[in-house]
Design a protein around this motif. Structure first.
Motif, PDB file in Angstrom:
ATOM      1  N   HIS A  48      29.837  61.173 -14.415  1.00 55.77           N
ATOM      2  CA  HIS A  48      30.488  60.094 -15.732  1.00 55.77           C
ATOM      3  C   HIS A  48      32.056  61.381 -14.968  1.00 55.77           C
ATOM      4  O   HIS A  48      31.884  62.328 -15.509  1.00 55.77           O
ATOM      5  CB  HIS A  48      30.264  60.088 -16.542  1.00 55.77           C
ATOM      6  N   LEU A  49      32.230  60.438 -14.510  1.00 58.03           N
ATOM      7  CA  LEU A  49      34.167  61.393 -14.503  1.00 58.03           C
ATOM      8  C   LEU A  49      35.203  61.428 -15.725  1.00 58.03           C
ATOM      9  O   LEU A  49      35.352  60.250 -15.900  1.00 58.03           O
ATOM     10  CB  LEU A  49      34.350  61.568 -13.052  1.00 58.03           C
ATOM     11  N   LYS A 105      49.289  62.949 -21.875  1.00 59.31           N
ATOM     12  CA  LYS A 105      48.106  63.480 -22.657  1.00 59.31           C
ATOM     13  C   LYS A 105      47.976  61.900 -23.895  1.00 59.31           C
ATOM     14  O   LYS A 105      47.583  62.831 -24.501  1.00 59.31           O
ATOM     15  CB  LYS A 105      49.622  63.772 -23.035  1.00 59.31           C
ATOM     16  N   THR A 106      47.973  61.524 -23.401  1.00 61.68           N
ATOM     17  CA  THR A 106      47.977  60.011 -24.103  1.00 61.68           C
ATOM     18  C   THR A 106      47.197  58.845 -23.156  1.00 61.68           C
ATOM     19  O   THR A 106      46.715  58.173 -23.806  1.00 61.68           O
ATOM     20  CB  THR A 106      48.585  59.247 -24.714  1.00 61.68           C
ATOM     21  N   GLN A 107      46.509  59.133 -22.616  1.00 60.83           N
ATOM     22  CA  GLN A 107      45.858  57.908 -21.191  1.00 60.83           C
ATOM     23  C   GLN A 107      44.735  59.182 -20.280  1.00 60.83           C
ATOM     24  O   GLN A 107      45.260  59.895 -19.920  1.00 60.83           O
ATOM     25  CB  GLN A 107      46.791  57.885 -20.388  1.00 60.83           C
ATOM     26  N   THR A 108      43.391  58.875 -20.252  1.00 57.08           N
ATOM     27  CA  THR A 108      42.321  59.156 -19.695  1.00 57.08           C
ATOM     28  C   THR A 108      41.828  58.209 -19.493  1.00 57.08           C
ATOM     29  O   THR A 108      41.484  57.107 -19.331  1.00 57.08           O
ATOM     30  CB  THR A 108      41.699  59.900 -20.667  1.00 57.08           C
ATOM     31  N   ARG A 109      41.441  59.118 -17.360  1.00 56.64           N
ATOM     32  CA  ARG A 109      40.673  58.177 -17.136  1.00 56.64           C
ATOM     33  C   ARG A 109      39.559  58.568 -16.882  1.00 56.64           C
ATOM     34  O   ARG A 109      38.576  59.477 -16.956  1.00 56.64           O
ATOM     35  CB  ARG A 109      41.666  58.290 -15.982  1.00 56.64           C
ATOM     36  N   THR A 110      38.064  56.911 -16.528  1.00 54.57           N
ATOM     37  CA  THR A 110      37.085  57.965 -16.492  1.00 54.57           C
ATOM     38  C   THR A 110      36.737  56.711 -15.629  1.00 54.57           C
ATOM     39  O   THR A 110      36.576  55.781 -15.351  1.00 54.57           O
ATOM     40  CB  THR A 110      36.486  57.349 -17.562  1.00 54.57           C
ATOM     41  N   TYR A 111      35.508  56.538 -14.620  1.00 55.82           N
ATOM     42  CA  TYR A 111      34.343  56.282 -13.702  1.00 55.82           C
ATOM     43  C   TYR A 111      33.357  56.511 -13.701  1.00 55.82           C
ATOM     44  O   TYR A 111      33.183  57.741 -13.921  1.00 55.82           O
ATOM     45  CB  TYR A 111      35.562  56.245 -12.272  1.00 55.82           C
ATOM     46  N   VAL A 112      32.505  56.083 -12.730  1.00 59.16           N
ATOM     47  CA  VAL A 112      30.817  56.499 -12.522  1.00 59.16           C
ATOM     48  C   VAL A 112      30.870  56.566 -10.979  1.00 59.16           C
ATOM     49  O   VAL A 112      31.224  55.464 -10.367  1.00 59.16           O
ATOM     50  CB  VAL A 112      29.844  55.364 -13.247  1.00 59.16           C
ATOM     51  N   LEU A 113      29.887  57.424 -10.541  1.00 61.44           N
ATOM     52  CA  LEU A 113      29.617  57.316  -9.282  1.00 61.44           C
ATOM     53  C   LEU A 113      28.354  57.526  -9.741  1.00 61.44           C
ATOM     54  O   LEU A 113      27.336  58.204 -10.172  1.00 61.44           O
ATOM     55  CB  LEU A 113      29.546  58.914  -7.997  1.00 61.44           C
ATOM     56  N   MET A 114      27.676  56.449  -9.176  1.00 57.58           N
ATOM     57  CA  MET A 114      26.277  56.813  -8.753  1.00 57.58           C
ATOM     58  C   MET A 114      25.046  56.927  -7.364  1.00 57.58           C
ATOM     59  O   MET A 114      25.068  56.718  -6.565  1.00 57.58           O
ATOM     60  CB  MET A 114      25.113  55.799  -9.043  1.00 57.58           C
ATOM     61  N   TYR A 115      23.986  58.034  -8.008  1.00 57.83           N
ATOM     62  CA  TYR A 115      23.198  58.242  -6.133  1.00 57.83           C
ATOM     63  C   TYR A 115      21.635  58.202  -7.324  1.00 57.83           C
ATOM     64  O   TYR A 115      21.669  58.343  -8.628  1.00 57.83           O
ATOM     65  CB  TYR A 115      23.546  60.552  -5.970  1.00 57.83           C
ATOM     66  N   GLY A 116      20.545  57.799  -5.425  1.00 59.83           N
ATOM     67  CA  GLY A 116      19.627  57.673  -6.152  1.00 59.83           C
ATOM     68  C   GLY A 116      18.351  58.640  -4.770  1.00 59.83           C
ATOM     69  O   GLY A 116      19.180  58.818  -4.451  1.00 59.83           O
ATOM     70  N   ALA A 143      24.890  65.452  -3.475  1.00 60.39           N
ATOM     71  CA  ALA A 143      25.063  64.236  -2.083  1.00 60.39           C
ATOM     72  C   ALA A 143      24.094  64.747  -1.114  1.00 60.39           C
ATOM     73  O   ALA A 143      24.231  63.646  -0.399  1.00 60.39           O
ATOM     74  CB  ALA A 143      26.607  64.559  -2.242  1.00 60.39           C
ATOM     75  N   SER A 144      23.904  66.324  -1.385  1.00 59.63           N
ATOM     76  CA  SER A 144      23.124  66.693  -0.261  1.00 59.63           C
ATOM     77  C   SER A 144      21.416  66.458  -0.105  1.00 59.63           C
ATOM     78  O   SER A 144      20.448  66.114   1.093  1.00 59.63           O
ATOM     79  CB  SER A 144      22.645  68.258   0.265  1.00 59.63           C
ATOM     80  N   GLN A 145      20.734  66.318  -1.669  1.00 59.00           N
ATOM     81  CA  GLN A 145      19.625  65.324  -1.385  1.00 59.00           C
ATOM     82  C   GLN A 145      19.291  63.938  -2.105  1.00 59.00           C
ATOM     83  O   GLN A 145      18.019  63.479  -0.892  1.00 59.00           O
ATOM     84  CB  GLN A 145      19.017  66.111  -2.992  1.00 59.00           C
ATOM     85  N   TYR A 146      20.582  63.122  -2.541  1.00 54.31           N
ATOM     86  CA  TYR A 146      20.131  61.372  -3.048  1.00 54.31           C
ATOM     87  C   TYR A 146      20.748  61.080  -1.818  1.00 54.31           C
ATOM     88  O   TYR A 146      22.249  61.312  -1.303  1.00 54.31           O
ATOM     89  CB  TYR A 146      21.244  61.484  -4.820  1.00 54.31           C
ATOM     90  N   GLU A 147      20.570  59.378  -1.978  1.00 57.01           N
ATOM     91  CA  GLU A 147      21.466  58.304  -1.352  1.00 57.01           C
ATOM     92  C   GLU A 147      22.327  57.602  -2.728  1.00 57.01           C
ATOM     93  O   GLU A 147      22.486  57.925  -3.676  1.00 57.01           O
ATOM     94  CB  GLU A 147      20.425  57.246  -1.359  1.00 57.01           C
ATOM     95  N   PHE A 148      24.081  57.873  -1.768  1.00 57.84           N
ATOM     96  CA  PHE A 148      25.094  57.251  -2.362  1.00 57.84           C
ATOM     97  C   PHE A 148      24.662  55.973  -3.012  1.00 57.84           C
ATOM     98  O   PHE A 148      24.604  55.000  -2.163  1.00 57.84           O
ATOM     99  CB  PHE A 148      26.201  57.891  -1.967  1.00 57.84           C
ATOM    100  N   ILE A 149      25.077  54.903  -4.088  1.00 60.80           N
ATOM    101  CA  ILE A 149      24.811  53.691  -4.435  1.00 60.80           C
ATOM    102  C   ILE A 149      25.634  53.475  -4.498  1.00 60.80           C
ATOM    103  O   ILE A 149      26.174  52.278  -4.370  1.00 60.80           O
ATOM    104  CB  ILE A 149      24.040  53.575  -5.580  1.00 60.80           C
ATOM    105  N   GLY A 150      26.683  54.008  -5.068  1.00 65.95           N
ATOM    106  CA  GLY A 150      28.213  53.553  -5.296  1.00 65.95           C
ATOM    107  C   GLY A 150      28.705  53.797  -6.986  1.00 65.95           C
ATOM    108  O   GLY A 150      28.582  54.925  -6.958  1.00 65.95           O
ATOM    109  N   HIS A 151      30.300  53.979  -6.775  1.00 66.48           N
ATOM    110  CA  HIS A 151      31.584  54.057  -7.865  1.00 66.48           C
ATOM    111  C   HIS A 151      31.117  52.534  -8.870  1.00 66.48           C
ATOM    112  O   HIS A 151      30.874  51.345  -8.128  1.00 66.48           O
ATOM    113  CB  HIS A 151      32.498  54.302  -7.257  1.00 66.48           C
ATOM    114  N   THR A 152      31.425  52.580  -9.557  1.00 65.51           N
ATOM    115  CA  THR A 152      31.909  51.374 -10.815  1.00 65.51           C
ATOM    116  C   THR A 152      32.783  51.515 -11.787  1.00 65.51           C
ATOM    117  O   THR A 152      33.070  52.883 -12.330  1.00 65.51           O
ATOM    118  CB  THR A 152      30.546  51.015 -11.249  1.00 65.51           C
ATOM    119  N   ALA A 153      33.210  50.610 -12.822  1.00 66.55           N
ATOM    120  CA  ALA A 153      33.737  51.273 -14.217  1.00 66.55           C
ATOM    121  C   ALA A 153      35.586  52.147 -13.977  1.00 66.55           C
ATOM    122  O   ALA A 153      35.172  52.952 -15.087  1.00 66.55           O
ATOM    123  CB  ALA A 153      32.854  51.845 -14.739  1.00 66.55           C
TER     124      ALA A 153
END
Length: 329
Positions: free
Chosen positions: A243-244, A250-261, A131-141
């Motif tokens: 990817h987070l 115990k039976t459900q997992t969340r995932t999403y993506v943050l992107m920096y450029g 975060a200190s070196q890149y620009e935040f592009i966004g989140h998705t999925a």
């Protein structure tokens, strides 16, 4: 220990929270309401109203004169402040806390939590560095998948599934594995993925394929168990595709993506939405295949370069200790 209690989980990036709009998040089998007030303060309470169990995340926020806010139950309009206190109808006195706030650790725009458990491993600092070196592009999925945590992590560290699961868009022909460096709860994987040539008809119907190189050079930086960073570089700039993973139950997992450029060319950030769309497709394809797996099937065949999966199994089975062997290759 199927949900790795004592690990830090990134519940959200602040950009995922609209001001004064409640958001439901789940962790370790419990649901919470998360909201951001106009001062930038992040609040988290159990999601069930202590009156009759209505979901607070389905309610709204009431803003105070000092720009702080309370979450309002959609059933009987009871307001709960950040401490879990309310004021009952006909009374002007605040009650004792009726809901116990979820402990949060806020680092810049990153909202972490151990889910109320004692910390067994520290929060990785890599996201602060990016975060200190890149620009935040966004989140998705932002996706919740009906699978426990282990299959989700094994899929993400399966370096042989690229030319199967992700072949429809990227047309990956093979995975040319280079190296894997094991640092305990951290690791790095390097491999190349040649892609098939696309026809002019395909390019005209989907111009985004022009952004896919002839050889995708992959560097995955892994921080067990909660994040994988795909480092991608081309002539326009560098991308950190993060990817987070969050164990909702115990039976459900969340995932999403943050992107920096990190742009090298003015066009780079303009293409940010296209890069986000590629990431979204990757998550959708991974989620789709996870829904089509018989999880209890004994593995009778082992492919080359399953070292990433071995790394996950070792760390998962021995959580939170780091156990030999060193799997570097």
């Amino acid at each position: 220990m199927s949900m790795l209690e004592g690990a830090p989980w990134l519940l959200a990036h602040k950009s995922m929270l609209e001001v004064n709009k409640p958001k439901k998040v789940s962790l370790y089998g419990a649901d919470y309401v998360l909201w951001q007030d106009r001062t930038g303060k992040i609040n988290a309470l159990p999601n069930a109203c202590p009156h009759m169990g209505a979901m607070l995340s389905e309610g709204w926020c009431h803003e105070h004169e000092d720009k702080t806010s309370a979450v309002v139950c959609p059933f009987h309009a009871l307001e709960f402040d950040s401490e879990g206190c309310t004021i009952l109808p006909g009374s002007k006195k605040k009650t004792l806390p009726q809901l116990e706030p979820l402990p949060l650790i806020i680092q810049g725009n990153f909202i972490w939590s151990y889910g109320g458990h004692k910390a067994k491993v520290p929060i990785p600092n890599i996201l602060n560095e990016i975060a200190s070196q890149y620009e935040f592009i966004g989140h998705t999925a932002d996706t919740s998948v009906e699978t426990d945590l282990l299959p989700m992590l094994l899929n993400m560290h399966d370096y042989n599934h690229q030319n199967g699961t992700h072949s429809p868009l990227f047309k990956i022909q093979e995975v040319q594995f280079e190296s894997f460096t094991d640092r305990g709860h951290q690791s790095d994987a390097f491999y190349n993925m040649p892609t098939a040539q696309t026809s002019w008809r395909e390019k005209l119907s989907n111009p985004d394929v022009l952004l896919i190189p002839k050889i995708i050079k992959a560097h995955l930086e892994n921080h067990f168990p909660s994040l994988v960073i795909a480092h991608v570089e081309n002539g326009l700039g560098k991308i950190a595709q993060i990817h987070l993973f969050v164990p909702e139950s115990k039976t459900q997992t969340r995932t999403y993506v943050l992107m920096y450029g990190l742009p090298k060319h003015p066009a780079f950030m303009v293409l940010g939405k296209k890069f986000l769309n590629f990431a979204k497709i990757v998550v959708e394809q991974d989620a789709d295949i996870l829904r089509k797996i018989y999880l209890n099937t004994p593995q009778k065949i082992k492919l080359n370069n399953e070292v990433g999966m071995d790394w996950v199994r070792r760390n998962f089975e021995n959580w939170s200790e780091i156990v030999e062997p060193n799997l570097s290759k």
